[in-house]
Each structure stands twice: as C-alpha cells, then as structure tokens.
Design an enzyme around this catalytic site. Structure first.
Site, mmCIF file in Angstrom:
data_model
loop_
_atom_site.group_PDB
_atom_site.id
_atom_site.type_symbol
_atom_site.label_atom_id
_atom_site.label_comp_id
_atom_site.label_asym_id
_atom_site.label_seq_id
_atom_site.Cartn_x
_atom_site.Cartn_y
_atom_site.Cartn_z
ATOM 1 C CD GLU A 1 -3.164 -0.876 2.028
ATOM 2 O OE1 GLU A 1 -4.306 -0.681 1.577
ATOM 3 O OE2 GLU A 1 -2.906 -0.914 3.248
ATOM 4 C CG HIS B 1 -8.934 -0.677 3.877
ATOM 5 N ND1 HIS B 1 -8.310 -0.730 2.654
ATOM 6 C CD2 HIS B 1 -7.931 -0.788 4.788
ATOM 7 C CE1 HIS B 1 -7.007 -0.879 2.817
ATOM 8 N NE2 HIS B 1 -6.755 -0.911 4.114
ATOM 9 C CG HIS C 1 -3.462 2.947 5.604
ATOM 10 N ND1 HIS C 1 -4.813 3.182 5.634
ATOM 11 C CD2 HIS C 1 -3.315 1.626 5.297
ATOM 12 C CE1 HIS C 1 -5.466 2.076 5.344
ATOM 13 N NE2 HIS C 1 -4.582 1.113 5.145
ATOM 14 C CG HIS D 1 -6.283 -0.890 9.365
ATOM 15 N ND1 HIS D 1 -4.951 -1.237 9.442
ATOM 16 C CD2 HIS D 1 -6.564 -0.753 8.058
ATOM 17 C CE1 HIS D 1 -4.452 -1.326 8.217
ATOM 18 N NE2 HIS D 1 -5.410 -1.030 7.357
#
Length: 234
Positions: free
Chosen positions: A77, A166, A96, A98
């Site tokens: 990614e 996601h 990034h 989660h």
C-alpha cells in the site's frame, strides 16, 4: 528552522512507535514523511509491523512508489503515500491506520464528525472512499497507483478520509501533525459512538471547527502532545 533528513527519519520511526503504543496502529498500518530536500521523494518503512520500524527498515521512494534507496520488501500500500504526495504538495506526512474505534464508521458509512474540541482536526466531516466504485471487488488493499490516485481525489484538501470496510488515512504538514490527527480521530470515533448510543450527539459547528483548529489543533498544543508522546515512546 530547517529540518534535516536525519530528523525526518527519526520522526517516521517515532511516529510508528507512538501510534502502535496508542493502539491506532496494530500489526498493520504505516507512517511516512516527505524528504525535506527532495519533495519528489518520501520515507516509508519496508514491510514490517509499526512497533518494529527502525532507521534500518526505512526505504526511500519516488512519487511513483518505486524504491530508490534502502533494501527490503515494500508495503503493497505504498501507493497510498506516493499518490497523496503527488496530489498534495502541502502534505509532509501520511498515516494509514485501522483504529478499532473508526472501523464501525468505515463499515456502516455513518458520518464521522467532530464531537469534541480536539476532534476538530479531522475536519467538519470525513469523506468516504469506496474501492468498489471504480475497481469492483478487490483485496481491499490500495495496491496500485490508480487506486492511490482515486483515494487522493477523495481526500481532496482535507486532513482525513475513511476507506469503506478498510480503515482511514490522515495527513499533515509534518509527522507530529499526522500523528496528532490520527490519535484525535481515534478518540473522536470512540466518543461519537458512545454519544450516539446515548442519544443525538451535539456536534461542533463549522465555526467551532475552524476556531478550535486555530486554538487547539496546532502551535503549542501540538508541541505539547508531541513532547508527551516522545517522552512516553521515544
């Protein structure tokens, strides 16, 4: 004051460790920073868990997501980072993550809005990017430049975006800013979910978001937060 390559690399390492310690990152997720002397380059670790990132794991990339210095297998990614840097010259760091508190919003499409003063750093409302819209069924990973560019368009000029089913992205001019935004996004998600369970939340107005950002989001409050994180995790 000019920032050196060594300082930027140190901040990338610290940013990964801080967000891992804060529970924003787990085994997955990543923090990057733009090269201070080469705006067409950025630093991102090779594929490893955030808590294990070190100066030795850092790779240098160009804005096409190609490794130009360092050794090791890159994150699939990396195109999240490369395409945001390409689209946003003002961005100096990308996260990034989660974080569990924001995943229910990513899964349901429920708008994530600032519910307390520090939550203002996420923006008035967080946009959603859905890979299904342009790419159909995928592995859910942003694994090519086309997907990264699409995500960057959804982010626009904002600080944050949610990836449906996601996770999330947070950006800032510096690593301390992107880390701070990520931590506040985590907290805002938890507080908003708790408030929604009790009734109708009283969200910040657009004016309160703007003024809270000027007073609480940056300057000394940001420095204080970064000093705290560095003391705990540095």
């Amino acid at each position: 004051m000019m920032t050196t390559v060594e300082e930027i690399r140190r901040d990338v390492v610290l940013g990964n460790h801080i967000l891992a310690g804060e529970g924003v990152l787990d085994v997955f997720g990543h923090v990057s920073a733009r090269h201070p002397d080469r705006p067409d380059r950025f630093f991102l670790s090779r594929s490893t868990s955030p808590a294990q990132v070190s100066d030795e794991t850092l790779l240098e990339f160009d804005l096409d997501g190609k490794v130009v210095a360092g050794e090791g297998h890159p994150y699939l990614e990396r195109f999240i980072h490369s395409e945001i840097y390409k689209a946003r010259p003002d961005v100096g760091s990308v996260v990034h993550h989660h974080a569990p508190s924001i995943m229910p919003f990513a899964a349901t499409g429920t708008p994530l809005r600032p519910i307390y003063h520090l939550g203002a750093v996420i923006g008035p409302e967080v946009p959603f990017w859905d890979s299904q819209d342009e790419f159909g069924d995928t592995s859910m990973l942003v694994f090519n430049p086309e997907m990264g560019a699409s995500l960057a368009r959804t982010l626009g000029k904002g600080n944050t975006a949610l990836l449906k089913r996601h996770g999330a992205i947070c950006v800032g001019e510096t690593v301390p800013r992107s880390v701070f935004i990520s931590a506040c996004m985590r907290d805002n998600g938890e507080l908003q979910a708790n408030a929604m369970a009790m009734g109708d939340p009283d969200f910040l107005s657009a004016g309160e978001v703007e003024k809270s950002n000027k007073v609480n989001g940056w300057g000394r409050p940001l420095e204080r937060a970064w000093e705290h994180y560095c003391r705990v995790y540095g």
